[in-house]
Each structure stands twice: as structure tokens, then as C-alpha cells.
Design a protein around this motif. Structure first.
Motif, PDB file in Angstrom:
ATOM      1  N   GLU A  45      -1.791  -2.748   7.057  1.00 57.42           N
ATOM      2  CA  GLU A  45      -0.610  -1.950   6.742  1.00 57.42           C
ATOM      3  C   GLU A  45       0.362  -1.914   7.924  1.00 57.42           C
ATOM      4  O   GLU A  45       1.586  -1.935   7.729  1.00 57.42           O
ATOM      5  N   ALA A  67       2.161  -5.157   7.902  1.00 57.41           N
ATOM      6  CA  ALA A  67       3.114  -5.197   6.794  1.00 57.41           C
ATOM      7  C   ALA A  67       4.408  -4.481   7.151  1.00 57.41           C
ATOM      8  O   ALA A  67       5.482  -4.826   6.649  1.00 57.41           O
ATOM      9  N   LYS A  87       3.331 -11.029  -2.128  1.00 53.96           N
ATOM     10  CA  LYS A  87       2.997 -10.009  -1.142  1.00 53.96           C
ATOM     11  C   LYS A  87       1.769  -9.231  -1.592  1.00 53.96           C
ATOM     12  O   LYS A  87       1.616  -8.918  -2.778  1.00 53.96           O
ATOM     13  N   ASP A 106      -0.658  -5.768  -1.148  1.00 50.81           N
ATOM     14  CA  ASP A 106      -0.542  -4.360  -0.771  1.00 50.81           C
ATOM     15  C   ASP A 106      -1.771  -3.625  -1.266  1.00 50.81           C
ATOM     16  O   ASP A 106      -2.513  -4.119  -2.132  1.00 50.81           O
ATOM     17  N   LEU A 142       2.632  -9.747   3.244  1.00 48.83           N
ATOM     18  CA  LEU A 142       2.269  -8.343   3.101  1.00 48.83           C
ATOM     19  C   LEU A 142       3.492  -7.527   2.715  1.00 48.83           C
ATOM     20  O   LEU A 142       4.606  -7.803   3.152  1.00 48.83           O
ATOM     21  N   GLY A 143       3.271  -6.504   1.901  1.00 42.90           N
ATOM     22  CA  GLY A 143       4.377  -5.638   1.517  1.00 42.90           C
ATOM     23  C   GLY A 143       4.316  -5.274   0.042  1.00 42.90           C
ATOM     24  O   GLY A 143       3.406  -5.685  -0.688  1.00 42.90           O
ATOM     25  N   ARG A 144       5.295  -4.498  -0.392  1.00 41.59           N
ATOM     26  CA  ARG A 144       5.348  -3.997  -1.770  1.00 41.59           C
ATOM     27  C   ARG A 144       6.559  -4.577  -2.491  1.00 41.59           C
ATOM     28  O   ARG A 144       7.660  -4.584  -1.958  1.00 41.59           O
ATOM     29  N   THR A 166       4.685  -4.523  -7.873  1.00 39.76           N
ATOM     30  CA  THR A 166       3.645  -3.657  -7.318  1.00 39.76           C
ATOM     31  C   THR A 166       3.941  -2.198  -7.623  1.00 39.76           C
ATOM     32  O   THR A 166       3.049  -1.429  -7.997  1.00 39.76           O
TER      33      THR A 166
END
Length: 351
Positions: free
Chosen positions: A137, A140, A182, A184, A230-232, A236
Motif C-alpha cells: 500500500e 501504491a 492495477k 489493490d 498498484l492502485g485503485r 475496483t
């Protein structure tokens, strides 16, 4: 059941631990079912029915007891498991070692066996995943690799890179932030789940810690012909809303679009899975008949296990022909919980 009901009732009154995992009792006056060692007041003989599986209790319409929690693996109630889970909750970033367990008077081998029975992973593995999530996290959010490593409590840069790569399929320093796909985390009552999505659709949804996760992430990257960052994404966020409704007892349907993958046969199986009404179960044999391939029971089971959209494609609704819950990638204890949750939610809607 082969055991005489009167013998079972005597064992119930004695809170006989020997029947753990072998028999359960349904109480007709309350509509709940319990373990034999449940601390609740014991019912009268004429008000009980005995079952040889959790699935049989659920099929008969009984709800799980909130005191003895028969849907949870018995080892969750083990004092060793309870103690360590509480310690992990209090300090999730602590770097646990076997010496820490010994300092608490806990034998590492005892803890290892108890956690594997309950969760399919050791306590140290679960603790390591919890710390690794903090690092994922942080990365990210744009943190440098060294800062993400420290956030996750890893003393060794190589140890962090190895753990990160094993989970995500690539080293933390290779992430650019511009990836189309990505990954999450989404928290649920059954533990964190990992989702991989682009802006338009979901490619993967699995419980964190599943053994096959790393292999599945590699398959997603191969099929999408893109690395995972990585990420939203918007998809998502959409999925998170669907999951929140599901776990709150609302709509069991998932409206988020999903990316196509798999063979025509597998897709036929997954489509049939989505036709199983929430709160009900079917066998692999029934599923094979539903796709007009009654001879392909084993192939159906393999396709069921290859599903990488947990909950969205409800493979947890398939049980053995004998009523046993069988296997589940996310753990049988989660499968029990999900079946009971959907039945409870269905009663609420009907009411």
C-alpha cells in the motif's frame, strides 16, 4: 447417522469434545445449530435433531450459533490461536519470530499446526502477509522502495523484494505507476481480498494468502499482455461497492464487468455457477448435468477450482455429492461462512 441418537444426546449433555467435526445438533425451538461443546444451556431431548455435517444443518434450515460459531474451524477457538490473533491485531507490523512465540510460552510447532488447520497457513506466514500489505500500500501511494520496505517492517531489502515479488509477480522497483492493470486490497469480514482491475473491468478477485495467487497473477499478466501495477481503478471502486452490499446482506449479485478468460468449457461451468441461486448449493454432478456434460464431473471440478473471480463467480456454492463441503481455495471455513451468510440474507429478504 450411525450413532444412536440417545448416545449422541448423552454426549451433548456431557459437552463431549470427541464429537467435534463429526456431529452437530440442531435445536428446533431456536432454529440454530451448535457444536457438542457449546456453552449454551442444553435443550430437551425432544427438541433436538442430530446431523453429520454443517451442510446438512444448513440444508435443514438451521442457523449457526453465535456462541460456539460452528462455521468457524474449531482451531479458531483454540487459546493459542486466539492469543496470537489478538497479538497480531494489536501490533500488525511486528516482525514475529519463533522466539517471540516461545517468549509467550507457546510452542512454535503447536502454533504452526493449529493455524494450518484453521487457515491453511502458519501464524508467521499470516503475520508476514499482514506486514507485506503495508509495504504494498505504501508503494501504491508512491513511496520509495526503501520507505515501503521500512513501512512493512522488513529489515532486509532483499527479503522485502523477494516477498513483494512472490506476491505481485514482479519486483517493487519495476513499478512505473502507469500500468493499465492495477492491484489493490479490499477488506471484508473474511479477511482482505486482492483485486486486479483496469478502469473498465475486473480481472481477478481472490482472498489474500491463497497459495495459487502468485500463479494466477502471472496468468493475468500473460493474458492481458500487460504488467500489474498498484492502485485503485473505477472498476475496483465499483467492485468494492458490490462487495459491501453483499457482506451487509443486501444484493448477492455483482454488477461489475469482468474480463473474459478461460476455455469455452470453463466458461460454460462458470456461467452455470452464476445460475445457482444464493443460499442454495449443488453438487459437481448436478453442475455437469446443468451444462449437458454429465460425464465430465471431474472436468467440472477442475474448472470450478480454476475460477479466479471469487464470490463474483460463486464456486463456494458447489459441495460434494455426500453433502460435505469439499475444498475451497479460500479455505473451507470461509465456504461455510459464505453459504450460511447467503441463507441468512435470503431469509431477511423473504421476511
Amino acid at each position: 447417522m450411525e450413532t444412536d441418537p440417545d448416545t449422541l444426546y448423552d454426549a451433548l449433555l456431557a459437552r463431549d469434545h470427541g464429537y467435534e467435526g463429526r456431529a452437530w445438533v440442531g435445536v428446533q425451538t431456536t432454529g440454530i445449530f451448535c457444536r457438542f461443546d457449546c456453552p449454551a444451556r442444553k435443550p430437551k431431548r425432544e427438541n433436538v435433531t442430530f446431523f453429520d455435517s454443517v451442510a446438512a444443518c444448513l440444508d435443514a434450515g438451521f442457523r449457526p450459533c453465535k456462541r460456539c460459531c460452528p462455521l468457524e474451524p474449531s482451531t479458531v477457538q483454540d487459546p493459542v490461536v486466539q492469543t496470537l490473533l489478538a497479538a497480531l491485531q494489536a501490533d500488525p507490523l511486528h516482525r514475529w519470530t519463533e522466539d517471540d512465540l516461545r517468549a509467550r510460552g507457546i510452542d512454535p510447532s503447536t502454533a504452526r499446526r493449529a493455524f494450518r488447520r484453521a487457515f491453511g497457513a502458519t501464524f508467521l506466514e499470516i503475520a508476514r502477509l499482514r506486514r507485506l500489505r503495508a509495504g504494498v500500500e505504501a508503494r501504491a501511494q508512491g513511496a520509495r522502495v526503501i520507505d515501503a520496505q521500512l513501512e512493512a517492517g522488513f529489515e532486509s531489502a532483499s527479503g522485502f523484494r523477494e516477498a513483494f515479488s512472490r506476491l505481485m509477480g514482479r519486483a517493487p522497483g519495476t513499478l512505473s505507476g502507469a500500468e493499465r492493470l492495477k492491484a489493490d486490497f479490499i477488506d471484508t469480514p473474511l479477511g482482505p481480498m486482492i483485486v486486479v482491475a483496469d478502469e473498465a473491468q475486473v480481472w481477478l478477485l481472490e482472498f489474500a494468502g491463497r497459495k495459487a495467487l502468485a500463479t494466477e497473477l502471472k496468468a493475468v499478466q500473460r493474458e492481458a499482455k500487460d504488467p500489474i501495477g498498484l492502485g485503485r481503478t473505477q472498476a475496483t471502486a465499483h467492485l468494492a461497492e458490490d462487495l459491501a452490499r453483499y457482506f451487509e446482506g443486501g444484493s448477492p449479485s455483482f454488477t461489475v464487468p469482468t474480463a473474459p478468460y478461460g476455455s469455452a468449457f470453463s466458461n460454460a461451468v462458470w456461467a452455470a455457477l452464476r445460475q445457482i441461486p444464493p443460499g442454495t448449493t449443488c453438487s459437481y454432478k448436478d453442475l455437469a448435468k446443468a451444462i449437458d456434460r454429465p460425464e465430465a464431473v471431474r472436468a467440472v471440478a477442475r474448472a470450478n477450482g480454476a475460477n479466479r473471480l471469487a464470490l463474483i463467480v460463486p464456486c463456494h456454492r458447489v459441495i460434494g455429492a455426500d453433502g460435505g463441503l469439499g475444498g475451497y481455495g479460500g479455505g473451507v471455513w470461509r465456504k461455510r461462512w459464505l453459504i450460511a451468510h447467503e441463507r441468512e440474507a435470503g431469509r431477511g429478504v423473504a421476511a
